[in-house]
Every structure is written in C-alpha cells, then in structure tokens.
Write a protein that holds these residues in place. Structure first.
Motif, PDB file in Angstrom:
ATOM      1  N   ASP A 162      24.902 -56.029   2.117  1.00 26.02           N
ATOM      2  CA  ASP A 162      26.297 -55.688   2.444  1.00 26.02           C
ATOM      3  C   ASP A 162      26.462 -55.579   4.375  1.00 26.02           C
ATOM      4  OD1 ASP A 162      27.955 -54.622  -0.021  1.00 26.02           O
ATOM      5  OD2 ASP A 162      25.811 -54.423   0.007  1.00 26.02           O
ATOM      6  N   VAL A 163      25.266 -55.411   4.684  1.00 27.73           N
ATOM      7  CA  VAL A 163      25.632 -55.178   5.802  1.00 27.73           C
ATOM      8  C   VAL A 163      24.387 -55.794   6.440  1.00 27.73           C
ATOM      9  CG1 VAL A 163      25.135 -53.504   8.142  1.00 27.73           C
ATOM     10  CG2 VAL A 163      26.404 -53.000   5.593  1.00 27.73           C
ATOM     11  N   ILE A 164      23.522 -56.836   7.970  1.00 26.16           N
ATOM     12  CA  ILE A 164      22.460 -56.291   8.712  1.00 26.16           C
ATOM     13  C   ILE A 164      23.287 -55.767   9.361  1.00 26.16           C
ATOM     14  CG2 ILE A 164      22.149 -59.134  10.172  1.00 26.16           C
ATOM     15  CD1 ILE A 164      21.492 -59.721   7.523  1.00 26.16           C
ATOM     16  N   VAL A 165      21.639 -55.646   9.521  1.00 28.95           N
ATOM     17  CA  VAL A 165      21.216 -54.423  11.361  1.00 28.95           C
ATOM     18  C   VAL A 165      20.888 -55.498  12.082  1.00 28.95           C
ATOM     19  CG1 VAL A 165      19.989 -52.663  12.182  1.00 28.95           C
ATOM     20  CG2 VAL A 165      21.968 -52.186  10.217  1.00 28.95           C
ATOM     21  N   PRO A 166      20.567 -56.323  12.921  1.00 25.08           N
ATOM     22  CA  PRO A 166      20.049 -56.914  13.641  1.00 25.08           C
ATOM     23  C   PRO A 166      19.252 -56.667  15.293  1.00 25.08           C
ATOM     24  CG  PRO A 166      22.160 -57.631  14.179  1.00 25.08           C
ATOM     25  CD  PRO A 166      22.013 -56.439  13.672  1.00 25.08           C
ATOM     26  N   VAL A 183      27.980 -61.747   6.591  1.00 29.04           N
ATOM     27  CA  VAL A 183      27.935 -60.631   6.470  1.00 29.04           C
ATOM     28  C   VAL A 183      28.296 -59.361   7.795  1.00 29.04           C
ATOM     29  CG1 VAL A 183      26.170 -58.981   5.623  1.00 29.04           C
ATOM     30  CG2 VAL A 183      25.805 -61.190   4.974  1.00 29.04           C
ATOM     31  N   PRO A 184      28.829 -58.068   7.555  1.00 34.75           N
ATOM     32  CA  PRO A 184      28.778 -57.817   8.513  1.00 34.75           C
ATOM     33  C   PRO A 184      27.678 -57.416   8.966  1.00 34.75           C
ATOM     34  CG  PRO A 184      29.948 -57.242   6.979  1.00 34.75           C
ATOM     35  CD  PRO A 184      29.832 -58.315   6.396  1.00 34.75           C
ATOM     36  N   MET A 185      27.593 -56.737  10.923  1.00 36.81           N
ATOM     37  CA  MET A 185      26.336 -56.730  11.826  1.00 36.81           C
ATOM     38  C   MET A 185      26.970 -55.546  11.617  1.00 36.81           C
ATOM     39  SD  MET A 185      25.446 -59.552  13.033  1.00 36.81           S
ATOM     40  CE  MET A 185      26.562 -60.525  13.862  1.00 36.81           C
ATOM     41  N   ILE A 186      25.745 -54.231  12.401  1.00 34.51           N
ATOM     42  CA  ILE A 186      25.408 -53.301  13.057  1.00 34.51           C
ATOM     43  C   ILE A 186      24.906 -53.525  13.468  1.00 34.51           C
ATOM     44  CG2 ILE A 186      25.318 -50.966  13.104  1.00 34.51           C
ATOM     45  CD1 ILE A 186      25.912 -50.433  10.813  1.00 34.51           C
ATOM     46  N   LYS A 187      25.341 -54.008  15.541  1.00 36.55           N
ATOM     47  CA  LYS A 187      24.290 -54.411  16.056  1.00 36.55           C
ATOM     48  C   LYS A 187      23.497 -54.004  16.742  1.00 36.55           C
ATOM     49  CE  LYS A 187      27.330 -57.543  17.893  1.00 36.55           C
ATOM     50  NZ  LYS A 187      28.860 -57.124  17.026  1.00 36.55           N
ATOM     51  N   HIS A 188      21.668 -53.712  17.186  1.00 37.28           N
ATOM     52  CA  HIS A 188      20.755 -53.084  17.728  1.00 37.28           C
ATOM     53  C   HIS A 188      20.773 -53.793  18.975  1.00 37.28           C
ATOM     54  CE1 HIS A 188      21.831 -50.572  14.438  1.00 37.28           C
ATOM     55  NE2 HIS A 188      21.134 -49.870  14.487  1.00 37.28           N
ATOM     56  N   LEU A 189      21.053 -54.121  19.769  1.00 38.71           N
ATOM     57  CA  LEU A 189      21.029 -55.092  21.026  1.00 38.71           C
ATOM     58  C   LEU A 189      20.235 -54.601  22.680  1.00 38.71           C
ATOM     59  CD1 LEU A 189      24.646 -57.165  20.560  1.00 38.71           C
ATOM     60  CD2 LEU A 189      22.377 -57.165  19.759  1.00 38.71           C
ATOM     61  N   ASP A 190      19.541 -55.095  23.493  1.00 33.33           N
ATOM     62  CA  ASP A 190      19.175 -55.156  24.252  1.00 33.33           C
ATOM     63  C   ASP A 190      19.710 -53.736  25.429  1.00 33.33           C
ATOM     64  OD1 ASP A 190      21.671 -56.325  25.143  1.00 33.33           O
ATOM     65  OD2 ASP A 190      20.691 -57.460  27.298  1.00 33.33           O
ATOM     66  N   GLY A 191      18.573 -53.211  25.529  1.00 35.30           N
ATOM     67  CA  GLY A 191      19.084 -51.909  26.862  1.00 35.30           C
ATOM     68  C   GLY A 191      19.377 -52.276  27.835  1.00 35.30           C
ATOM     69  N   ILE A 192      19.864 -52.545  28.905  1.00 34.20           N
ATOM     70  CA  ILE A 192      20.217 -52.765  30.137  1.00 34.20           C
ATOM     71  C   ILE A 192      21.155 -51.293  30.884  1.00 34.20           C
ATOM     72  CG2 ILE A 192      20.996 -53.675  31.664  1.00 34.20           C
ATOM     73  CD1 ILE A 192      21.091 -56.123  30.771  1.00 34.20           C
ATOM     74  N   CYS A 193      19.667 -49.965  30.517  1.00 34.08           N
ATOM     75  CA  CYS A 193      20.331 -48.573  30.766  1.00 34.08           C
ATOM     76  C   CYS A 193      20.332 -48.650  32.604  1.00 34.08           C
ATOM     77  CB  CYS A 193      19.589 -47.780  30.343  1.00 34.08           C
ATOM     78  SG  CYS A 193      19.106 -48.531  28.923  1.00 34.08           S
ATOM     79  N   HIS A 194      21.422 -47.547  32.759  1.00 41.31           N
ATOM     80  CA  HIS A 194      21.382 -47.418  34.208  1.00 41.31           C
ATOM     81  C   HIS A 194      21.502 -45.664  34.059  1.00 41.31           C
ATOM     82  CE1 HIS A 194      24.188 -51.058  33.559  1.00 41.31           C
ATOM     83  NE2 HIS A 194      23.727 -50.537  34.611  1.00 41.31           N
ATOM     84  N   VAL A 195      20.641 -45.129  35.502  1.00 38.13           N
ATOM     85  CA  VAL A 195      20.744 -44.268  36.165  1.00 38.13           C
ATOM     86  C   VAL A 195      21.593 -44.041  37.250  1.00 38.13           C
ATOM     87  CG1 VAL A 195      19.322 -41.925  36.928  1.00 38.13           C
ATOM     88  CG2 VAL A 195      18.462 -43.382  34.592  1.00 38.13           C
ATOM     89  N   TYR A 196      22.290 -42.965  37.845  1.00 35.41           N
ATOM     90  CA  TYR A 196      22.984 -42.899  38.466  1.00 35.41           C
ATOM     91  C   TYR A 196      23.124 -41.532  39.179  1.00 35.41           C
ATOM     92  CZ  TYR A 196      26.695 -42.172  41.970  1.00 35.41           C
ATOM     93  OH  TYR A 196      26.881 -41.387  42.753  1.00 35.41           O
ATOM     94  N   ILE A 197      22.035 -41.659  40.502  1.00 41.28           N
ATOM     95  CA  ILE A 197      22.107 -40.727  40.914  1.00 41.28           C
ATOM     96  C   ILE A 197      22.816 -40.048  42.560  1.00 41.28           C
ATOM     97  CG2 ILE A 197      20.108 -39.309  42.421  1.00 41.28           C
ATOM     98  CD1 ILE A 197      18.252 -41.488  41.803  1.00 41.28           C
TER      99      ILE A 197
END
Ligand SMILES: NC(=O)C1=CN([C@@H]2O[C@H](COP(=O)(O)OP(=O)(O)OC[C@H]3O[C@@H](n4cnc5c(N)ncnc54)[C@H](OP(=O)(O)O)[C@@H]3O)[C@@H](O)[C@H]2O)C=CC1
Ligand SMILES: N[C@@H](CCC(=O)OP(=O)(O)O)C(=O)O
Length: 428
Positions: free
Chosen positions: A207-211, A227-241
């Motif tokens: 029913d669902v793919i979680v990549p 198949v529909p997906m709930i995508k768990h991808l890369d994290g290009i995460c930022h902190v702003y000071i």
C-alpha cells in the motif's frame, strides 16, 4: 562468505513476500492491543537473550564494511553495541506502552438526515520500507508496524544483511509467541537491488513505500515506483544565528547540531549567521569546532573573520546543496533573517531548520515562513527525532508534505476511514 542466499528469481521471491504480507495484514488489522503488545515484549526478550549472537552477526557486517572502506559516520550507524541492543529492546517496550491508535472513533456527529458520521483510525495495510544499513531501524520499524496493525516488508541496507537476518528470526519468534502471523514482518533476504525494483511496483500487495535514503534511491523511486511513497530523504539542515541571539545558546546549539552525530539526517550542514553578530560569534564557535577538527567551508565574509582557522576552505555553490554527513560545515554570512529564510527555502531538503534568537516576532516569523517539516527556535536540529518528540520511536523523518511530515510514529502509519451509524435512514 557470500551474503547471498539462493532465493531464485528475485521478482517471484518479492511477489511471494507481497502475497504473504497482504494475507498477514488482514490478521494484523484485527489483532487486539494485548496480542500486539505480547508480540512486542516477546521480541524484546528474545533480543536481550540473543545479544551475543546479534553482536556476532553485526561483527560480520562491520568487518565487511571496513574492508569495503565504509567511512566512520556510516560505521557508527551500522554498529550494534551492547547499549544499542538494550535500546532496541527498550524501544519495543516503549512502543508496547503507547496507546493503540487502531479502532479509535472520533468526530462523531449527527447529520440532519439522522445518520451519525465519524472517523475510525485504521492501519495502512502493507508497508514496504527501504532503509540504510542501520540495524536498529529493523526493530523500530517492525515494532511500530506491529503496534499500528500493519504488515511490513523490510529492505535494509546491504551492509547490515547478517544482522538484519538475525533480527528477522527474533521478530518472527515474537510474532509466533503471540499467535500473530510470522509473515507480518518480513526482511528481504537478498542484497540484490532488483528486489527494490519489484517491491515498488506491486501496488496489489504493497500500500505504501517508505524510502529512507539518499539521492540515488529517491531518483530511482521517483522514476519507477507505482506504489505511493512517504519519502524520508536527505537532511540539508540549517541553523540561523540571528543578531538578537543569545551568544551562549548560539555556541552550544551550533556545536551540538553539527558535532553530536555526523551521520544522521538531522545534523546541521549549513550555518547562516547575521552579519551584525558574525564577528562576535564565529570565532567562539570556531574554537569549539577546532576540538573536532571540523572543516569550515566559508563564504568571503566568514573566511575573513575566521582567516586563522586551520581547517578553512572556500565554499562553492554545490556546498549549499550538499549533505556532508561528516565533520564539514558550510558557513554563510547573511544580511538579516529575510536573507536567511530565502537561502533555506531555496537550498534545504525541507527536513529541519532552526533560528537562534531572543526576538519573539522574528522567531514567530521564522516558524511561519520556513517551509520545512520541523522548524525550531533555540534548539539543536538533532532533536528532530520520533523519540525526542514523544512518539516512542520513529519510522524515520518524512520530508514529504502529504500524509505525514517530520518524524513518523504510530499515527503516521495509519489513516482515517469514515464510519456511518444509521438507524434505517434513507437518502431523500
Ligand atoms: N529522513 C530520514 O529519516 C532519513 C534519511 N536518510 C538519508 O539517507 C542518506 C544516507 O544513507 P545511505 O546509507 O547513504 O542511503 P542510501 O540511499 O545509499 O541507501 C538506503 C537504502 O536504499 C538502497 N538504495 C540506494 N540506492 C538505490 C538504488 N539506486 N536502487 C535500489 N536501492 C537503492 C540501499 O541499498 P544498498 O544497500 O543496495 O545500497 C539502502 O537499502 C542520507 O541522505 C540521509 O540523510 C537516512 C535515514 C533516515
Ligand atoms: N532518529 C535519528 C535521526 C533520523 C535517522 O534515523 O537518521 P540516519 O542516521 O540518517 O538513519 C536520530 O536522531 O537518532
């Protein structure tokens, strides 16, 4: 020793897993809470009992990964220490303690026609999860799928195959002890990537793919998946000071977000600093980064401030879109919060971002305007995690906007169906 077992034709093998999962999902959907909890606790007990053999299986994986030249951050994710084994078992016990979302009826309302309309929480059915070489995910994902009444097919990273096989046996043992079908959790027993291709193209069984993974995985899935997906991808995460930041918070968070664990998707990859505070905060932060020999890839303004730093490099355009998963950090000095938000909304992978400021209005504007799954004020991006958010555990962190966003726990593995209670009414 070859890691491959003779499973015959991969497509037929995956189709068989799919058929078995579909059947098992029907039993899981109607399993009561006590039975599901019994399975979770039995798996936890089996994991503790077999800790030594799990470590031995993990040693095989680690030895092969080292020979293949896997880097330190990835080895850290693959390693199963005594503590990691205990944490897996505790995680299952925590999931057992969570309230069962399945069957809950909400929003019941009488309609003018006399019928009552509400919604019932139900499992998604069969969930295919494709994830990295991180054995604890096998157990967390199995646990969450069991508790949420789903069946699952787990395709972990090839480097963790020995460990995943060992864990699969313990999960089956626990399911059987509770009288649930062993096929409710199936670990794909081949590292052949053809298995991924088959899994993502059988909507009749899945029913669902979680990549969970990087660009190569996602590009393939975007091209091929039916198949529909709930995508768990890369994290290009930022902190702003921000220039209204508390200096100590900026230093502690800036250091933790980068250096607490390099290989995770919620680790900061780009630091943005308001120009009014950059000359003050950057040298102090650099002192902390130096203790970890973090390479700082700086724009011209930041490089001028940090000219004496020994691991300095010139940032390139490609850096803003790079997930290092390593002791490397891109740094940009920005005029103000507006420029920081523009940069984030352009380059981030919509995972997790943070502002450090004592200014309430700016903090609220940042929350509203940054388009990512988790947006934080004065807290490390490393907190973007199901356990830290109180979900018990997580399947992963969704960068998708539909169905589930951010850390995905039990509720993210369910959906709502309408239920109607009538008393003989007919439509006029
Ligand atoms: N948002 C989240 O929750 C998470 C995100 N991630 C992201 O994952 C990435 C790092 O993990 P990494 O181990 O490099 O992930 P990879 O994308 O390399 O691997 C993840 C899984 O995908 C499979 N895979 C990768 N490419 C293909 C392909 N072309 N066809 C079929 N299968 C494929 C891998 O199989 P194989 O073993 O054969 O390589 C593995 O099972 C980072 O970007 C990280 O941020 C990781 C975990 C959680
Ligand atoms: N749950 C994680 C973050 C998400 C995750 O699983 O990331 P990864 O290490 O890339 O597999 C944590 O903070 O521990």
């Amino acid at each position: 020793m070859s890691v491959e077992k003779n499973i015959g034709d991969v497509a037929i093998y995956i189709q068989t897993l799919g058929q078995q999962a579909r059947l098992a999902s029907r039993a899981m959907a109607k399993a009561d809470t006590a039975t599901k909890n019994k399975a979770l606790l039995a798996i936890a007990t089996a994991i503790r009992r077999d800790a030594a053999s799990l470590r031995a299986a993990n040693e095989l994986d680690l030895a092969a990964a080292k020979t293949a030249g896997m880097d330190a951050a990835m080895l850290d994710r693959l390693a199963l220490s005594d503590k990691a084994i205990a944490t897996m078992a505790e995680g299952l016990e925590q999931i057992a303690r969570l309230s069962d979302p399945i069957g809950e009826i909400s929003n019941m309302k009488y309609r003018p026609s006399g019928i009552q309309v509400g919604q019932m929480r139900v499992p998604l059915g069969v969930i295919g999860i494709i994830y990295e070489a991180r054995p604890n995910v096998t157990v967390d994902a199995a646990g969450l799928c069991i508790k949420s009444g789903n069946a699952t097919i787990l395709r972990g990273g090839s480097e963790a195959i020995h460990c995943n096989r060992a864990l699969a046996l313990l999960v089956k043992e626990g399911l059987a002890a509770a009288g649930l079908p062993e096929q409710a959790v199936q670990v794909v027993d081949t590292t052949d990537r053809a298995a991924v291709g088959a899994l993502i193209t059988m909507p009749e069984y899945v029913d669902v793919i979680v990549p969970r993974g990087g660009k190569s995985l996602i590009e393939r899935l975007m091209r091929e998946a039916t198949v529909p997906m709930i995508k768990h991808l890369d994290g290009i995460c930022h902190v702003y000071i921000d220039d209204k930041a508390d200096l100590q918070k900026a230093i502690d968070i800036g250091f933790n977000a980068k250096c607490h664990r390099y290989g995770t998707c919620n680790t900061m990859e780009t630091l943005l600093v308001a120009e009014a505070i950059a000359p003050q905060v950057l040298p102090l932060l650099a002192e902390r980064y130096l203790t970890e020999k973090v390479e700082l890839r700086c724009d011209a303004q930041a490089a001028q401030i940090l000219h004496a730093y020994p691991y300095l490099a010139e940032v390139q355009e490609a850096d803003w879109s790079t997930e290092y998963l390593a002791p490397i950090l891109a740094i940009k000095v920005v005029a103000d919060m507006k420029e920081a938000i523009e940069h984030i909304n352009r380059y981030s992978s919509k995972h997790t971002e943070c502002i450090i400021t004592e200014d309430y209005s700016r903090a609220m504007a940042f929350l509203r305007e940054v388009d990512s799954a988790s947006v934080m004020i004065n807290a490390s991006t490393r907190f973007a995690d199901g356990f830290e958010y109180g979900l018990g555990a997580e399947i992963g962190i969704s960068n998708d906007k539909l169905h589930a966003r951010g850390p995905v726990g039990l509720e993210g593995l369910t959906s709502l169906k309408y239920v109607v209670f009538g008393h003989g009414e007919v439509r006029q």
